[in-house]
Write an enzyme that holds these catalytic residues in place. Structure first.
Site, mmCIF file in Angstrom:
data_model
loop_
_atom_site.group_PDB
_atom_site.id
_atom_site.type_symbol
_atom_site.label_atom_id
_atom_site.label_comp_id
_atom_site.label_asym_id
_atom_site.label_seq_id
_atom_site.Cartn_x
_atom_site.Cartn_y
_atom_site.Cartn_z
ATOM 1 C CG HIS A 1 -1.770 1.167 1.441
ATOM 2 N ND1 HIS A 1 -3.125 1.152 1.238
ATOM 3 C CD2 HIS A 1 -1.480 2.432 1.836
ATOM 4 C CE1 HIS A 1 -3.627 2.351 1.483
ATOM 5 N NE2 HIS A 1 -2.641 3.152 1.859
ATOM 6 C CD GLU A 2 1.595 3.689 3.669
ATOM 7 O OE1 GLU A 2 1.831 4.745 3.059
ATOM 8 O OE2 GLU A 2 0.537 3.496 4.309
ATOM 9 C CG HIS B 1 0.243 6.298 -0.544
ATOM 10 N ND1 HIS B 1 -0.815 6.946 -1.127
ATOM 11 C CD2 HIS B 1 -0.267 5.687 0.568
ATOM 12 C CE1 HIS B 1 -1.917 6.727 -0.406
ATOM 13 N NE2 HIS B 1 -1.604 5.965 0.624
ATOM 14 C CG HIS C 1 0.133 8.932 -6.686
ATOM 15 N ND1 HIS C 1 -0.985 9.167 -5.939
ATOM 16 C CD2 HIS C 1 -0.108 9.513 -7.879
ATOM 17 C CE1 HIS C 1 -1.865 9.859 -6.657
ATOM 18 N NE2 HIS C 1 -1.346 10.081 -7.839
HETATM 19 ZN ZN ZN Z 1 -2.811 5.231 2.209
#
Ligand code: ZN
Length: 701
Positions: free
Chosen positions: A493-494, A497, A500
């Site tokens: 998940h991280e 990010h 991104h």
């Molecule tokens: Zn998040």
């Protein structure tokens, strides 16, 4: 007395004046960084450098703002918006290092500096947002934007800046402006008070156990944790549970003592609702009313309308529409789960009806009976180094990017690792720091942030410097760090990010990377969790830490089956809270009775008695003391996108589909908030997102 102080002061001032030049040379923030890729020179940065650097940075940006606002030439995009975008470089440089340090390397000195600087930061923000001369220039560019032949991104940047001023009240008449400011002031105090009360309520309660019999059902790890908590709180030979979730949830999951489960859960769900000095009912009532008033002043019907105008969802109707579409199937599923659990209670020969404090225990029993999965079986396959190889390997397969560990770049802690991220052809993309293990100076949770955000200056790429921080299971004794399933998903998940931020390809910093609407930003992170557990991906990295054996198919099958476990409950308790949030922020008049308001809201949707909303009003910090008012829905809004996006890959029969991956990189990872989010999604997907993939993933179809 006064005189002495005056003399002291003037000699101090003199000393400061003489030393300014010298300080500039010794304060690393006030010099150019000659490090590789201009990464922060952590070996030179000392705590005492922050305050003088902040002081200089605030002064510098103020001067820049004054220069933009007082420019005698006609306002243009270049001399106003471009100039504004590039102001505050030093401020960003210092703030980003400071915030990384207060999160991952905190100390009392840093906390003191944060407290001391906070009022100066908010004044600085107000000085910019309420600067009418600056606004006049932004407005004059905005008013003639049709004639300027701006790019889509420039239009978005201009519109964002313009709206920030307007939403900040710059256009109001004098009297309204005064009221607006007063409301903002009151709201920030009330929110602080709300949060303080919740904290005090949380810390007030202790479930102290002094006989072993009351530990019935609890696993050894949970008992040891409770014994440590007791010791920390000064109890000898006792066990303590609190209503903080990491302490309470395992107790609810395993304790066979029904009266104690009720006691702890009741303390939890009555927080802020005990009619004592920490009661939050009056406070939240006032918050809701003031928000309504503020929205009305700005010309909106209610607070939700005001907030959502800037989000992907756009209107309360669209949010409510999504929530209600999910609600019915989720409630049905939760009712089925309730039935299965009641059956277990009956089979045990017990004579009671399931209550909210029984849910976790019987869900756990149901999980063992139905799915036969013990998550501890998975851990040996999730050595942290293998998981990192897995997530890097996935990015290499999808986008060709490479990760090279760099030992010549300075770290703020020995456990940090630094990677240079490069294109297939070796071209530099950015820097990624990873910092995965807990320590006393680090706050809880996991997050991504940046030391430098990507943008372009005079057409030249300024590359991003990103970090991921976590609190994952550490190596112990002679065992390497073996992660839990949840930790593996968090790491992916991280990393989403981080991508991104790393693969951002925007011109303007204010719309680059993760600078997207709040209900879009969890999409690129959550989508990675889909890959993390897909069999094709799992087999590339989930290898036994001792034998190197690839995770067996039977275990993958069990894992996939168990992914539907308890989804009715999880979805219902979340949706109930999201609906409660929307109800509080679409009121049209003052609420008189908080408990009745909440009860009515839950009755209206038919919430069953065995489940409470994930947060009741009186301790719903996200919406009354955090930045998520009319925004708790965001997680599931992003989930619709991530499920639909991953489904696009699955439908091609290839989770590594390069054509889709290319579009995903260009329109989602590369475009930040430089264009309307739904527009970007359509460009990637070729159609609007569908709800079905999310329903399917949660077993709600
Ligand atoms: Zn998040």
């Amino acid at each position: 007395m006064k005189r002495i102080i005056m003399i002291l002061l003037s000699s101090l001032l003199l000393a400061t004046a003489c030393n300014t030049e010298e300080k500039k040379q010794t304060n690393p923030f006030l010099t150019e960084w000659k490090t590789p890729f201009e990464t922060p020179p952590f070996d030179q940065i000392k705590t005492e450098h922050f305050v003088p650097a902040f002081t200089e940075a605030l002064k510098e940006q103020q001067e820049e703002i004054v220069a933009i606002a007082n420019n005698k030439e006609e306002a243009t995009f270049a001399n106003t918006i471009d100039a504004f975008e590039h102001s505050g470089r030093l401020y960003k440089k210092v703030t980003r290092v400071f915030s990384a340090m207060t999160s991952a390397m905190n100390s009392e000195e840093l906390q003191k500096i944060a407290k001391e600087m906070q009022p100066k930061f908010s004044k600085h923000k107000d000085d910019i947002n309420l600067n009418e001369k600056l606004f006049d220039r932004v407005k004059s560019v905005f008013d003639k934007k049709e004639t300027l032949e701006l790019t889509t991104e420039q239009n978005k940047v201009l519109e964002n800046h313009y709206k920030t001023f307007v939403r900040g009240g710059v256009n109001l008449e004098k009297k309204e402006k005064e009221e607006f400011r007063k409301i903002n002031g009151e709201l920030s105090l009330l929110s602080l008070q709300f949060g303080d009360n919740v904290l005090k309520e949380t810390n007030k309660f202790e479930l102290v156990i002094d006989n072993k019999e009351d530990l019935e059902g609890l696993p050894e790890g949970v008992i040891n944790g409770a014994s440590e908590t007791a010791a920390e709180k000064g109890y000898k030979d006792k066990w303590v549970f609190t209503i903080q979730k990491p302490s309470m949830i395992p107790f609810l999951q395993y304790s066979e003592k029904r009266n104690l489960r009720e006691k702890i859960y009741r303390a939890y769900f009555m927080q802020g609702d005990n009619n004592d000095e920490f009661d939050n009912k009056d406070i939240l009532k006032q918050i809701a009313s003031l928000r309504l008033r503020r929205a009305n002043i700005l010309g909106y019907k209610n607070h939700a309308e005001f907030v959502l105008a800037e989000q992907m969802a756009a209107t309360p109707e669209k949010v409510n529409d999504l929530l209600s579409k999910l609600w019915t199937p989720a409630l049905e599923r939760a009712k089925a789960e309730r039935k299965e659990m009641q059956q277990i209670i009956n089979d045990e020969g017990k004579n009671f009806n399931l209550k909210p404090w029984d849910w976790w225990l019987y869900a756990e029993k149901l999980k063992k009976a139905k799915y036969n999965l013990d998550e501890e079986e998975l851990r040996p396959y999730f050595q942290v180094e293998n998981v990192i190889d897995g997530v890097f390997g996935l990015a290499t397969r999808l986008w060709g990017i490479q990760f090279e560990e760099r030992n010549d770049i300075q770290k703020y802690h020995p456990e940090v690792k630094v990677f240079e991220v490069k294109e297939k052809d070796g071209k530099h993309i950015g820097i990624l720091y990873t910092d995965y293990f807990p320590r006393a100076s680090k706050r809880g949770g996991a997050w991504m942030d940046e030391f430098r955000r990507q943008y372009k200056k005079d057409g030249k790429m300024v590359t991003p410097i990103i970090y991921n921080v976590g609190n994952f299971s550490k190596p112990t004794g002679d065992k390497p760090a073996l992660l839990s399933l949840d930790e593996v998903q968090t790491l992916f998940h991280e990393f989403g990010h981080a991508l991104h931020g790393l693969l951002s390809n925007c011109n303007y910093e204010s719309v680059a990377g993760t600078e997207t609407p709040r209900d879009f930003v969890e999409f690129p992170s959550q989508v990675m969790e889909n890959w993390s557990l897909h069999p094709d991906v799992l087999k590339t990295y989930a290898k036994h830490y001792e034998t190197g054996e690839v995770i067996p198919n039977e275990l993958i099958a069990k894992l996939n089956k168990a992914s539907l476990f308890n989804q009715g409950f999880i979805t219902v308790e979340y949706l109930a809270a999201a609906i409660l949030d929307m109800d509080w922020h679409t009121i049209s008049k003052e609420v008189t009775d908080v408990d009745k308001f909440e009860k009515d809201a839950m009755n209206k949707i038919g919430l069953i008695d065995e489940i409470l909303p994930r947060y009741r009003s009186t301790y719903f910090r996200h919406i009354f003391a955090g930045g998520y008012s009319s925004g708790y829905y965001s997680y599931i809004w992003s989930a619709v996108l991530d499920a639909d996006a991953f489904d696009a890959f699955v439908q091609t029969g290839d989770v590594y589909n390069l054509d889709l991956a290319g579009k995903y990189r260009k329109y989602i990872l590369g475009s930040g908030g430089s264009e309307d989010s739904m527009e970007l999604y359509r460009k990637f997907r070729g159609q609007d997102p569908l709800l079905e993939p999310l329903l399917k993933r949660r077993g709600l179809n």
